[in-house]
Write a protein that holds these residues in place. Structure first.
Motif, PDB file in Angstrom:
ATOM      1  N   ASN A   1       9.546   3.062   8.786  1.00  0.00           N
ATOM      2  CA  ASN A   1       8.507   2.050   8.509  1.00  0.00           C
ATOM      3  C   ASN A   1       7.330   2.625   7.730  1.00  0.00           C
ATOM      4  O   ASN A   1       6.699   1.923   6.949  1.00  0.00           O
ATOM      5  CB  ASN A   1       7.976   1.449   9.816  1.00  0.00           C
TER       6      ASN A   1
ATOM      7  N   GLY B   1       7.524   4.854   5.440  1.00  0.00           N
ATOM      8  CA  GLY B   1       7.978   5.295   4.128  1.00  0.00           C
ATOM      9  C   GLY B   1       8.612   6.668   4.104  1.00  0.00           C
ATOM     10  O   GLY B   1       9.101   7.111   3.070  1.00  0.00           O
TER      11      GLY B   1
ATOM     12  N   ASP C   1      12.619  -4.088  -3.998  1.00  0.00           N
ATOM     13  CA  ASP C   1      11.311  -4.489  -3.488  1.00  0.00           C
ATOM     14  C   ASP C   1      11.271  -4.205  -1.987  1.00  0.00           C
ATOM     15  O   ASP C   1      11.720  -5.009  -1.173  1.00  0.00           O
ATOM     16  CB  ASP C   1      11.061  -5.975  -3.771  1.00  0.00           C
ATOM     17  N   TRP C   2      10.732  -3.029  -1.633  1.00  0.00           N
ATOM     18  CA  TRP C   2      10.696  -2.617  -0.229  1.00  0.00           C
ATOM     19  C   TRP C   2       9.513  -3.254   0.472  1.00  0.00           C
ATOM     20  O   TRP C   2       8.364  -3.109   0.055  1.00  0.00           O
ATOM     21  CB  TRP C   2      10.625  -1.089  -0.128  1.00  0.00           C
ATOM     22  N   LYS C   3       9.792  -3.952   1.561  1.00  0.00           N
ATOM     23  CA  LYS C   3       8.775  -4.697   2.327  1.00  0.00           C
ATOM     24  C   LYS C   3       8.145  -3.869   3.442  1.00  0.00           C
ATOM     25  O   LYS C   3       7.268  -4.363   4.146  1.00  0.00           O
ATOM     26  CB  LYS C   3       9.386  -5.963   2.926  1.00  0.00           C
ATOM     27  N   GLY C   4       8.602  -2.644   3.639  1.00  0.00           N
ATOM     28  CA  GLY C   4       8.012  -1.794   4.672  1.00  0.00           C
ATOM     29  C   GLY C   4       8.814  -1.730   5.958  1.00  0.00           C
ATOM     30  O   GLY C   4       8.367  -1.132   6.935  1.00  0.00           O
ATOM     31  N   GLU C   5       9.996  -2.326   5.967  1.00  0.00           N
ATOM     32  CA  GLU C   5      10.821  -2.296   7.169  1.00  0.00           C
ATOM     33  C   GLU C   5      11.726  -1.063   7.170  1.00  0.00           C
ATOM     34  O   GLU C   5      12.123  -0.584   6.108  1.00  0.00           O
ATOM     35  CB  GLU C   5      11.668  -3.573   7.295  1.00  0.00           C
TER      36      GLU C   5
ATOM     37  N   ASN D   1       6.240   4.020  -0.912  1.00  0.00           N
ATOM     38  CA  ASN D   1       5.211   3.033  -0.585  1.00  0.00           C
ATOM     39  C   ASN D   1       5.793   1.636  -0.697  1.00  0.00           C
ATOM     40  O   ASN D   1       6.750   1.408  -1.451  1.00  0.00           O
ATOM     41  CB  ASN D   1       4.027   3.165  -1.554  1.00  0.00           C
ATOM     42  N   LYS D   2       5.213   0.695   0.036  1.00  0.00           N
ATOM     43  CA  LYS D   2       5.657  -0.695  -0.055  1.00  0.00           C
ATOM     44  C   LYS D   2       5.577  -1.164  -1.493  1.00  0.00           C
ATOM     45  O   LYS D   2       4.706  -0.747  -2.252  1.00  0.00           O
ATOM     46  CB  LYS D   2       4.785  -1.599   0.814  1.00  0.00           C
TER      47      LYS D   2
END
Length: 153
Positions: free
Chosen positions: A141, A143, A92-96, A40-41
């Protein structure tokens, strides 16, 4: 000269044969996130293991941008000679969409190679117990985590 020693611990290095190579080269693998997990983001703790048959793990680096840049991961004590060493990196994954990778350096200075570097050193016949290239997990994108068979060059 048994079958296992001659078939599993012998491999080509360019135009020569390296026989009875029992010393394993350094390797690291990310164990989380990995297939079939989904992330998850937000903050993701990348975890994995590293080892070397040459001695102690000196450092592990993690890339969250397909190998363009590398950051130091934290090693879990105790770091012992010729033993698995756990590592962690907070991301810190931003969703890209991206690829995550890890690479290890051992106390002799040996740096885990890419698949291209391994092929250059050993020639076209890769495989066996001494296969230790940097490997990647692809993060989509949404996840979803997938194995990426081709690693960075």
């Amino acid at each position: 000269m048994t079958r296992e020693e001659t078939s599993k611990y012998t491999y080509p290095v360019k135009d020569k044969i390296r026989m009875f190579s029992f010393e394993l080269d350094a390797r690291s693998i990310i164990t989380y996130p990995s297939y079939p997990q989904k992330v998850n983001k937000g903050w993701v703790e990348i975890r994995g293991i590293a080892w070397s048959g040459r001695g102690k793990v000196k450092k592990v680096e993690v890339s969250t941008d397909a190998g363009k840049t590398w950051q130091l991961a934290n090693l879990q004590e105790p770091v012992l000679s010729k033993a698995h060493t756990y590592f962690r990196y907070l991301w810190d994954w931003k969703g890209e969409a991206t690829e995550i990778l890890s690479r290890v350096t051992d106390e002799t200075g040996y740096l885990q190679p890419t698949l291209a570097q391994l092929a250059e050193a050993r020639g076209p016949n890769l495989g066996g117990y001494h296969m230790n290239p940097i490997t990647a997990w692809q993060i989509k994108n949404d996840g979803t985590v997938l194995f990426k068979p081709e690693t960075i060059k």
